[in-house]
Design an enzyme around this catalytic site. Structure first.
Site, PDB file in Angstrom:
ATOM      1  N   LEU A  77      11.370 -41.313   4.149  1.00  9.23           N
ATOM      2  CA  LEU A  77      11.171 -40.052   5.083  1.00  9.23           C
ATOM      3  C   LEU A  77       9.618 -39.287   4.524  1.00  9.23           C
ATOM      4  CD1 LEU A  77      11.534 -37.547   6.928  1.00  9.23           C
ATOM      5  CD2 LEU A  77      13.023 -36.434   5.158  1.00  9.23           C
ATOM      6  N   GLU A 103      11.799 -32.395  -0.272  1.00  5.79           N
ATOM      7  CA  GLU A 103      12.338 -33.387  -1.504  1.00  5.79           C
ATOM      8  C   GLU A 103      13.195 -34.407  -0.782  1.00  5.79           C
ATOM      9  OE1 GLU A 103      14.020 -32.089  -5.056  1.00  5.79           O
ATOM     10  OE2 GLU A 103      13.198 -29.806  -4.911  1.00  5.79           O
ATOM     11  N   GLU A 119       0.839  -1.228   0.001  1.00  4.42           N
ATOM     12  CA  GLU A 119      -0.133  -0.203  -0.054  1.00  4.42           C
ATOM     13  C   GLU A 119       1.059   1.170  -0.165  1.00  4.42           C
ATOM     14  OE1 GLU A 119      -2.061  -3.090   2.783  1.00  4.42           O
ATOM     15  OE2 GLU A 119      -0.113  -2.631   2.160  1.00  4.42           O
ATOM     16  N   ARG A 156      18.668 -23.407  -8.860  1.00  3.11           N
ATOM     17  CA  ARG A 156      19.715 -22.850  -9.887  1.00  3.11           C
ATOM     18  C   ARG A 156      18.759 -22.369 -11.158  1.00  3.11           C
ATOM     19  NH1 ARG A 156      21.279 -27.654  -7.640  1.00  3.11           N
ATOM     20  NH2 ARG A 156      20.396 -28.849  -9.571  1.00  3.11           N
ATOM     21  N   SER A 172      17.996 -42.598  -9.906  1.00  2.00           N
ATOM     22  CA  SER A 172      16.625 -41.852 -10.242  1.00  2.00           C
ATOM     23  C   SER A 172      16.775 -40.747 -11.125  1.00  2.00           C
ATOM     24  CB  SER A 172      16.001 -41.466  -8.763  1.00  2.00           C
ATOM     25  OG  SER A 172      16.919 -40.551  -8.052  1.00  2.00           O
TER      26      SER A 172
END
Length: 369
Positions: A292, A287, A46, A204, A165
């Site tokens: 986990l 991630e 504002e 990145r 992966s």
């Protein structure tokens, strides 16, 4: 209001832990001034819009102000925005969402109305909430909004049976994932991912002046002092065991060690979320590996799934989350698709917990009284 939302989105990587807010001042279809909240310690949206109008030599008395969040009514690092608006004397203020901060929570709207300024609320509420879901979560329940990011094949595999992966999804999906990292206050992973992949956990693909905090959950304090993510920026390592020598070694790499054990000798995940809320963390981008991710889900820490799915089949391999075996479908934790879109050759799916999203929406609903 949609222009104000664009301005708020333009500072999505910069304002945390403050909310992302945009403001536009209009009279007879002409924009008199506009602005967005600046990084912590800088002026709010504002005030930026009022200064923009002043720089243009355009008075705002009698104009209409569109702002994506209820104007603050308390002294923090800056004076109350509602005071600046009352002094400028617009005829009307249109607000997208309320501010659930207990120090505001309707007070800003009440003071505008008390000054004789007409107030309209709830315009583009859902869009404004999407930009500030973490701020609303922290202010209303004391913990950040956590999304669990996963990349998988069509058959739900996040890695081959040998653990490889990189890379299941394509470059466009990985770049999109860095947007979610960049908008977060913190990127969270587990020690298993650190030991297996030695990630940097930095941003990145997206330019940002406020990189997210790095967080590692490491029950037995196995964190290597030469891990790539220990790049000089402060990293928080949550553990379940005290080890003065190891802590000192990691502290030399600017790692802060926080010991929060549960009864089973592992890191107490809900306690971590409460600790993060107390330390001004709005959004957490998790991630992590299947173990986990599954633990976060079982502990009730996950508010939203952020899943990138590649058009391939991997067969036997690691799943997205390690969860206990269910015998009935009504035992499943359910999410709700909010957005499904193609990103490069892959598909991105966002699926929040519907109950938690409804609670956040209720907390952000502006007062009409």
């Amino acid at each position: 209001m949609r222009r104000a939302l664009e301005l708020a989105e333009g500072v999505i990587y910069a304002t945390s832990p403050n909310p992302r807010v945009g403001c536009v001042i209009v009279r007879d279809g002409e924009v008199l001034g506009e602005g967005a909240t600046q990084p912590v310690g800088g002026p709010h949206a504002e005030v930026c819009a009022l200064r923009d109008a002043q720089a243009r030599g355009l008075p705002v008395r009698g104009a209409t102000v569109y702002v994506t969040l209820e104007p603050c009514s308390h002294y923090g690092r800056t004076p109350p925005c509602v005071d600046a608006l009352v002094a400028a004397a617009p005829a009307r203020v249109v607000v997208a969402m309320g501010d659930p901060n207990p120090r505001v929570n309707g007070e800003g709207l009440a003071r505008l109305r008390a000054a004789g300024i007409a107030v309209t609320v709830g315009v583009c509420l859902d869009e404004a909430l999407a930009l500030n879901i973490g701020f609303v979560a922290r202010m209303s329940r004391g913990t950040p909004w956590l999304w669990a990011k996963m990349a998988a094949s069509l058959d739900g595999r996040s890695a081959l049976s040998n653990g490889r992966s990189q890379w299941i999804t394509g470059e466009a999906a990985r770049a999109d994932g860095h947007h979610w990292r960049a908008r977060s206050c913190a990127v969270l992973t587990g020690i298993g991912t650190v030991l297996a992949d030695n990630p940097r956990l930095d941003v990145r693909h997206v330019p940002t002046t406020r990189p997210p905090r790095k967080i590692v959950l490491d029950s037995r304090l196995r964190m290597p002092a030469d891990a790539r993510l220990l790049d000089g920026t402060e990293t928080w390592v949550f553990t379940a065991r005290e080890d003065a020598a190891k802590s000192a070694e990691l502290a030399a790499r600017n790692a802060r060690i926080i010991c929060l054990p549960d009864a089973g000798g592992r890191v107490d995940l809900p306690a971590v979320m409460r600790w993060l809320g107390q330390h001004d963390i709005n959004e957490v981008h998790a991630e992590a590996g299947a173990q986990l991710t599954g633990a976060l889900l079982q502990a009730g820490c996950v508010d939203e799934l952020l899943v990138y799915m590649a058009p391939m089949l991997l067969g036997e391999g690691a799943g997205m989350a390690r969860l206990p075996l269910l015998e009935e479908l009504d035992q499943a934790r359910r999410f709700e698709f909010a957005d499904v879109r193609r990103v490069g050759a892959d598909v991105r799916m966002r699926a929040p917990d519907p109950g938690r999203l409804a609670a956040a929406r209720a907390a952000a609903a502006p007062s009409r009284t």
